[in-house]
Design a protein around this motif. Structure first.
Motif, PDB file in Angstrom:
ATOM      1  N   GLY A  20      28.217   9.654  40.263  1.00 26.51           N
ATOM      2  CA  GLY A  20      28.388  11.072  39.695  1.00 26.51           C
ATOM      3  C   GLY A  20      29.377  11.637  39.221  1.00 26.51           C
ATOM      4  O   GLY A  20      29.277  12.663  38.287  1.00 26.51           O
ATOM      5  N   GLN A  21      30.165  11.287  38.606  1.00 22.86           N
ATOM      6  CA  GLN A  21      31.894  11.699  37.651  1.00 22.86           C
ATOM      7  C   GLN A  21      31.119  10.609  36.089  1.00 22.86           C
ATOM      8  O   GLN A  21      32.323  11.236  35.303  1.00 22.86           O
ATOM      9  CB  GLN A  21      33.227  11.432  38.530  1.00 22.86           C
ATOM     10  N   LEU A  22      30.308   9.752  36.525  1.00 22.77           N
ATOM     11  CA  LEU A  22      30.369   9.472  35.304  1.00 22.77           C
ATOM     12  C   LEU A  22      30.039  10.671  33.695  1.00 22.77           C
ATOM     13  O   LEU A  22      30.732   9.782  33.018  1.00 22.77           O
ATOM     14  CB  LEU A  22      29.216   8.132  35.139  1.00 22.77           C
ATOM     15  N   PRO A  23      28.680  10.985  33.541  1.00 17.45           N
ATOM     16  CA  PRO A  23      28.095  11.674  32.868  1.00 17.45           C
ATOM     17  C   PRO A  23      29.494  12.725  32.097  1.00 17.45           C
ATOM     18  O   PRO A  23      29.596  12.702  30.830  1.00 17.45           O
ATOM     19  CB  PRO A  23      27.484  12.909  32.864  1.00 17.45           C
ATOM     20  N   ALA A  24      31.259  13.216  33.374  1.00 23.36           N
ATOM     21  CA  ALA A  24      32.045  14.093  32.716  1.00 23.36           C
ATOM     22  C   ALA A  24      32.393  13.132  32.033  1.00 23.36           C
ATOM     23  O   ALA A  24      33.440  13.403  31.039  1.00 23.36           O
ATOM     24  CB  ALA A  24      32.337  15.434  33.292  1.00 23.36           C
ATOM     25  N   ASP A  43      34.968  11.551  24.752  1.00 24.14           N
ATOM     26  CA  ASP A  43      34.343  11.228  23.309  1.00 24.14           C
ATOM     27  C   ASP A  43      33.092  10.129  23.016  1.00 24.14           C
ATOM     28  O   ASP A  43      32.860   9.735  22.459  1.00 24.14           O
ATOM     29  CB  ASP A  43      35.367  11.232  22.474  1.00 24.14           C
ATOM     30  N   LEU A  44      32.529   9.998  23.935  1.00 25.44           N
ATOM     31  CA  LEU A  44      31.489   8.516  24.345  1.00 25.44           C
ATOM     32  C   LEU A  44      30.844   9.098  24.684  1.00 25.44           C
ATOM     33  O   LEU A  44      29.983   9.736  25.635  1.00 25.44           O
ATOM     34  CB  LEU A  44      32.316   7.673  24.868  1.00 25.44           C
ATOM     35  N   GLY A  45      29.308   9.404  23.630  1.00 25.37           N
ATOM     36  CA  GLY A  45      27.955   9.577  23.950  1.00 25.37           C
ATOM     37  C   GLY A  45      26.518   8.475  23.591  1.00 25.37           C
ATOM     38  O   GLY A  45      25.408   9.215  23.703  1.00 25.37           O
ATOM     39  N   ARG A  46      26.866   7.523  23.307  1.00 24.10           N
ATOM     40  CA  ARG A  46      25.692   6.832  23.092  1.00 24.10           C
ATOM     41  C   ARG A  46      25.777   5.477  23.980  1.00 24.10           C
ATOM     42  O   ARG A  46      26.356   4.808  22.926  1.00 24.10           O
ATOM     43  CB  ARG A  46      25.470   6.191  21.744  1.00 24.10           C
ATOM     44  N   GLY A  72      20.702   0.214  37.386  1.00 19.75           N
ATOM     45  CA  GLY A  72      20.957   0.448  35.814  1.00 19.75           C
ATOM     46  C   GLY A  72      20.121   1.394  35.200  1.00 19.75           C
ATOM     47  O   GLY A  72      20.507   1.808  34.296  1.00 19.75           O
ATOM     48  N   ARG A  73      19.600   1.848  35.723  1.00 20.38           N
ATOM     49  CA  ARG A  73      18.132   2.110  35.403  1.00 20.38           C
ATOM     50  C   ARG A  73      18.809   3.897  36.089  1.00 20.38           C
ATOM     51  O   ARG A  73      18.625   4.558  34.992  1.00 20.38           O
ATOM     52  CB  ARG A  73      16.545   2.232  35.604  1.00 20.38           C
ATOM     53  N   ARG A  74      19.173   3.312  37.051  1.00 20.87           N
ATOM     54  CA  ARG A  74      19.978   5.047  37.663  1.00 20.87           C
ATOM     55  C   ARG A  74      20.522   5.392  36.756  1.00 20.87           C
ATOM     56  O   ARG A  74      21.176   6.666  36.664  1.00 20.87           O
ATOM     57  CB  ARG A  74      20.072   4.166  39.259  1.00 20.87           C
ATOM     58  N   THR A  75      21.457   5.152  36.145  1.00 22.81           N
ATOM     59  CA  THR A  75      22.483   4.736  35.462  1.00 22.81           C
ATOM     60  C   THR A  75      23.001   5.616  34.308  1.00 22.81           C
ATOM     61  O   THR A  75      23.088   6.398  33.926  1.00 22.81           O
ATOM     62  CB  THR A  75      23.881   4.173  35.165  1.00 22.81           C
ATOM     63  N   ARG A  76      21.235   4.456  33.938  1.00 24.16           N
ATOM     64  CA  ARG A  76      20.896   5.236  32.250  1.00 24.16           C
ATOM     65  C   ARG A  76      20.150   6.768  32.622  1.00 24.16           C
ATOM     66  O   ARG A  76      20.058   7.376  31.822  1.00 24.16           O
ATOM     67  CB  ARG A  76      19.424   4.631  32.051  1.00 24.16           C
ATOM     68  N   ASP A  77      20.132   6.894  33.495  1.00 18.25           N
ATOM     69  CA  ASP A  77      18.939   8.436  34.443  1.00 18.25           C
ATOM     70  C   ASP A  77      20.133   9.478  34.297  1.00 18.25           C
ATOM     71  O   ASP A  77      20.049  10.343  33.632  1.00 18.25           O
ATOM     72  CB  ASP A  77      18.045   8.515  35.023  1.00 18.25           C
ATOM     73  N   LEU A  78      21.184   8.864  34.804  1.00 14.99           N
ATOM     74  CA  LEU A  78      21.545   9.598  35.233  1.00 14.99           C
ATOM     75  C   LEU A  78      22.688   9.945  34.043  1.00 14.99           C
ATOM     76  O   LEU A  78      22.944  11.424  33.009  1.00 14.99           O
ATOM     77  CB  LEU A  78      23.408   9.133  36.204  1.00 14.99           C
ATOM     78  N   LEU A  79      23.121   9.076  33.057  1.00 13.00           N
ATOM     79  CA  LEU A  79      23.550   9.682  31.914  1.00 13.00           C
ATOM     80  C   LEU A  79      22.441  10.742  30.479  1.00 13.00           C
ATOM     81  O   LEU A  79      23.056  11.140  30.106  1.00 13.00           O
ATOM     82  CB  LEU A  79      23.692   8.599  30.950  1.00 13.00           C
ATOM     83  N   GLY A  80      21.471  10.240  31.167  1.00 13.76           N
ATOM     84  CA  GLY A  80      20.382  11.101  30.096  1.00 13.76           C
ATOM     85  C   GLY A  80      20.462  10.700  28.366  1.00 13.76           C
ATOM     86  O   GLY A  80      20.924   9.394  28.166  1.00 13.76           O
ATOM     87  N   THR A  81      20.691  12.085  27.724  1.00 14.45           N
ATOM     88  CA  THR A  81      21.274  11.753  26.127  1.00 14.45           C
ATOM     89  C   THR A  81      21.724  10.810  26.266  1.00 14.45           C
ATOM     90  O   THR A  81      22.296  10.399  24.592  1.00 14.45           O
ATOM     91  CB  THR A  81      21.010  12.961  25.601  1.00 14.45           C
ATOM     92  N   ARG A  82      22.910  10.807  26.635  1.00 14.44           N
ATOM     93  CA  ARG A  82      24.722  10.220  26.913  1.00 14.44           C
ATOM     94  C   ARG A  82      24.414   8.685  26.443  1.00 14.44           C
ATOM     95  O   ARG A  82      24.817   8.056  26.332  1.00 14.44           O
ATOM     96  CB  ARG A  82      25.645  10.376  27.526  1.00 14.44           C
TER      97      ARG A  82
END
Length: 355
Positions: A21-25, A31-34, A47-57
């Motif tokens: 859960g700390q991955l987005p922060a 300073d990584l967003g893609r 992998g899909r859960r992680t992608r969804d957790l990151l959202g627009t990141r």
């Protein structure tokens, strides 16, 4: 006199239950967003859960990572990374996925985030590897050390016993290599011994009770330490043989380590008396080669090359490949001695001194 040199790798670790859960922060802080998420086909769900957790990141998911990191897979992932405009990768899985992230870091200078779901330990090393034309090519480069490694023991709860046992013994091999491969570096040895103790204690419980989060946490920490040991330490005959079988015969990586490790410890025992003694103490056994062989039995892991897809007709070729270039090993290496080792390993015999 007590003298040694030691240079730590640029590790950046977040470890704990529900750490995912700390991955987005964490990505924001770097300073990584893609991020391009990497997985094997079998772990596409996480992998899909992680992608969804990151959202627009996240810019997408590449779920075609493969064992031994074939060059063709690397080329495909590089194309996707370039087309998506990724500024980093997030590798969710075991050594195959981590290895793919490393190759993108090496070839494209992409920062890589590793989220291990097995006990591979490769996320703690600067060792990269890829398979080209049936040969495993490896090297060391600090650029492949993950920019962030995030350990969440919860992600290992779905690891079945038949995978967890060999995976843990694969990690054990990273630690053992630095105790039975020549002169001991005290910093590396202490890390390796702590890994051996953690894995020896936890792996039987991991296999016995898949829901034992405490055991899985201890095993994951042991794998982290083991990877750290080999990341700043040495490899020897054992890893040469594993790369030979993986590259030329496509054997499963963790199972290959599991089968060969006891025999390589026995092979080097006469020239590594201090390390072998300390390994025995850490495992609380008289003979660590036999102890590793019995631990594999205890966790229901394979103990014979014939049980992981190797043919007896392959052994001569394997011995030839493994010895075609010099290998840094405390005991002298010859094709004849290696062939004897492989005979014992093929039949699942107890490890023995090879002369």
């Amino acid at each position: 006199m007590f003298e040694f040199t030691y240079r730590a790798l640029p590790w950046n670790i977040v470890f704990g239950v529900d750490a995912l859960g700390q991955l987005p922060a964490e990505l924001d802080g770097l300073d990584l967003g893609r991020a391009l998420v990497l997985t094997t086909p079998n772990q596409a769900d996480v992998g899909r859960r992680t992608r969804d957790l990151l959202g627009t990141r996240s810019v997408g998911l590449f779920d075609r990572a493969m064992m031994h990191v074939p060059a063709e897979t690397v080329d495909g992932a590089m194309r996707v990374a370039g087309e998506s405009g990724a500024d980093c990768t997030v590798s969710v899985g075991g050594g195959s996925t981590t290895g793919l992230g490393k190759m993108l870091a090496l070839n494209l200078d992409l920062p890589n985030v590793a989220i291990p779901t097995t006990y591979a330990g490769s996320e703690m090393t600067n060792i990269w590897g890829t398979t080209v034309d049936g040969r495993k090519r490896t090297g060391r480069d600090d650029r492949v050390v993950p920019t962030l490694t995030l350990y969440d023991p919860v992600l290992t709860l779905g690891l079945p016993a038949k995978v967890a046992g060999p995976s843990g013994l694969n990690a054990m091999a990273q630690a053992v290599a630095n105790l039975t491969s020549g002169a001991l570096n005290p910093m590396v040895a202490d890390m390796a011994l702590a890994a051996v103790r953690a894995l020896t204690e936890s792996l039987p419980n991991v296999v016995k009770d898949g829901d034992d989060l405490s055991a899985r946490t201890q095993a994951l920490y042991g794998a982290c330490l083991a990877g750290g040991a080999i990341g700043t330490g040495t490899t020897s005959l054992h890893h040469r043989l594993c790369h030979t079988f993986g590259g030329a015969f496509r054997t499963p990586h963790a199972e290959t380590h599991t089968v060969l490790l006891p025999h390589c410890v026995a092979y080097n025992a006469a020239s590594t008396t201090e390390g072998t003694c300390r390994l025995a103490q850490a495992m609380q056994v008289d003979d660590p080669a036999v102890g590793l062989y019995e631990l594999a039995k205890q966790v229901n892991a394979p103990r014979a090359l014939k049980d992981i897809g190797v043919l007896e007709a392959d052994l001569d070729r394997a011995a030839a490949i493994a010895t075609e270039t010099p290998v840094d090993n405390p005991e002298p290496v010859s094709r004849e001695r290696v062939r004897k080792l492989l005979h014992n390993a093929f039949h699942g015999l107890a490890p023995a001194l090879i002369r």
